[in-house]
Enzyme design. Structure first.
Site, mmCIF file in Angstrom:
data_model
loop_
_atom_site.group_PDB
_atom_site.id
_atom_site.type_symbol
_atom_site.label_atom_id
_atom_site.label_comp_id
_atom_site.label_asym_id
_atom_site.label_seq_id
_atom_site.Cartn_x
_atom_site.Cartn_y
_atom_site.Cartn_z
ATOM 1 N N TYR A 155 0.889 -1.153 0.000
ATOM 2 C CA TYR A 155 0.000 0.000 0.000
ATOM 3 C C TYR A 155 0.927 1.203 0.000
ATOM 4 C CZ TYR A 155 -3.223 -3.448 1.969
ATOM 5 O OH TYR A 155 -3.972 -4.570 2.210
ATOM 6 N N CYS A 170 1.510 2.981 3.365
ATOM 7 C CA CYS A 170 1.878 2.159 4.529
ATOM 8 C C CYS A 170 3.310 2.471 4.944
ATOM 9 C CB CYS A 170 1.737 0.691 4.164
ATOM 10 S SG CYS A 170 2.587 -0.449 5.264
ATOM 11 N N PHE A 214 5.405 0.752 6.725
ATOM 12 C CA PHE A 214 6.280 -0.411 6.608
ATOM 13 C C PHE A 214 6.694 -0.628 5.153
ATOM 14 C CE2 PHE A 214 3.708 -1.149 10.418
ATOM 15 C CZ PHE A 214 4.726 -1.252 11.362
ATOM 16 N N CYS A 215 5.775 -0.406 4.232
ATOM 17 C CA CYS A 215 6.114 -0.470 2.803
ATOM 18 C C CYS A 215 7.091 0.635 2.439
ATOM 19 C CB CYS A 215 4.850 -0.364 1.960
ATOM 20 S SG CYS A 215 3.618 -1.665 2.275
#
Length: 381
Positions: free
Chosen positions: A111, A114, A116-117
């Protein structure tokens, strides 16, 4: 946290939008608006103008809108001083990868908003590793139906055999190890990060990964790529700090007021892969729900009444840890802790919380150096 989110969504009347499956595991949700013309950074060229999300580990939550609102993401769920500056500089030039990644083909399922992405994209972009992006619909997630791991980021790496890497910290650690190691293939390296499953206090199954904050190197490689073992431990400590503390400050800050919450979800809808109805629900119902949930998160993590103060303290603690003699925690080059902090903060750009952070902390010089290093792929061999 997911339990609190589910309850809040129920109270907002979102149960009627049900999907076939629930959202399991950490749920990332945060948003940003594209910022324009700020003196502390230009952004742009790296291909990941990401914005905010936050993570909510906890119970399984059903509902299409909940998927929209959180854009679930995954990443998974170190205090040593570095050696003297002159010694650090002597070795920091050797931090660039010494082995070729060859024909390794990478595909990132993500995403865009996001955090973390964004951590993974910061790592890949800094090292100049080419990769394809597949934007995942946060409601149906059909793009990752091939995987039993139902969170993002997921990285598929193909060097003759396609392997799936889960968890943002595992991805960075494993690929970094692969770039440095001369005698191990990626499959062998992934065996150093075994998957562990257990049930939390609520009986929910949780997946974690051993060693995920460590670059798994032999003694000789450690000596070549880190100025000291202490500096490697320092990197691990601050990478863990990012996941255990820094990320938890995001939601309470970007959803602090109804206006900020709506601005966050406006960006999520524009940058995410939503259908028209999903986007409408995410923007308005999600913003209302997350404003409520952010208050619960403030209490859960024992934040101050003015949550900005916790954010300011966190980033100032980070800058203080780097000190005045180092450009980055990695010395003259960013290390994995630098990239993790930058990746998480980067998705907040364009939001009021980001502007306030830049105005009231000493973060700006380091952040600008990180932005340049990442966009120019300065870690490329």
């Amino acid at each position: 946290m997911a339990a609190a989110c589910g309850g809040a969504f129920g109270r907002v009347g979102l149960q009627f939008l049900r999907t076939r499956g629930g959202i399991a595991g950490p749920v990332s949700s945060l948003v940003p608006l594209q910022g324009a013309g700020r003196s502390y950074g230009t952004g742009g060229g790296s291909g990941f103008r990401s914005k905010w999300f936050w993570t909510l580990p906890g119970r399984r939550v059903s509902g299409r809108v909940l998927g929209c609102a959180f854009l679930l993401g995954g990443g998974g769920l170190g205090l040593y001083q570095t050696v003297q500056f002159c010694f650090h500089n002597q070795f920091a030039q050797q931090m660039a990868p010494q082995s070729d990644t060859g024909d390794l083909r990478l595909t990132l399922y993500q995403y865009k908003t996001c955090p973390f992405c964004s951590k993974v994209r910061a790592f890949l972009d800094y090292h100049g590793l080419p990769y394809d992006i597949v934007e995942v619909n946060p409601v149906m997630r059909k793009e990752i139906h091939f995987s039993q791991y139902r969170k993002v980021p997921i990285l598929l790496a193909d060097d003759g055999e396609t392997l799936q890497l889960n968890d943002s910290s595992v991805i960075s650690s494993a690929i970094k190890t692969y770039m440095i190691s001369k005698d191990k293939n990626l499959k062998q390296i992934l065996s150093f990060y075994p998957e562990m499953k257990y049930k939390d206090e609520k009986g929910k199954e949780v997946t974690e990964y051993s060693n995920k904050y460590w670059v798994m190197l032999g003694e000789q490689d450690v000596e070549q790529h880190y100025p000291s073992k202490e500096s490697m431990k320092e990197e691990v400590k601050w990478r863990r700090w990012v996941d255990d503390w820094l990320v938890h400050l995001i939601s309470p800050n970007v959803y602090r007021t109804p206006t900020e919450s709506l601005a966050s979800f406006d960006y999520i809808v524009r940058e995410g892969k939503f259908g028209f109805f999903e986007g409408f629900c995410a923007k308005y119902l999600g913003a209302a729900a997350m404003f409520i949930i952010s208050k619960r998160l403030k209490s859960r993590h024992e934040l101050q009444s003015d949550v900005r103060q916790d954010l300011y303290k966190a980033v100032n603690d980070w800058v203080t840890a780097i000190g005045k003699k180092r450009q980055f925690m990695g010395g003259t080059r960013p290390n994995l802790a630098d990239l993790a902090v930058y990746g998480v903060l980067h998705v907040m750009e364009g939001l009021q919380a980001f502007d306030d952070m830049m105005a009231h902390t000493s973060m700006q010089p380091w952040y600008e150096r990180m932005e340049i290093a990442t966009e120019q792929h300065q870690g490329k061999h």
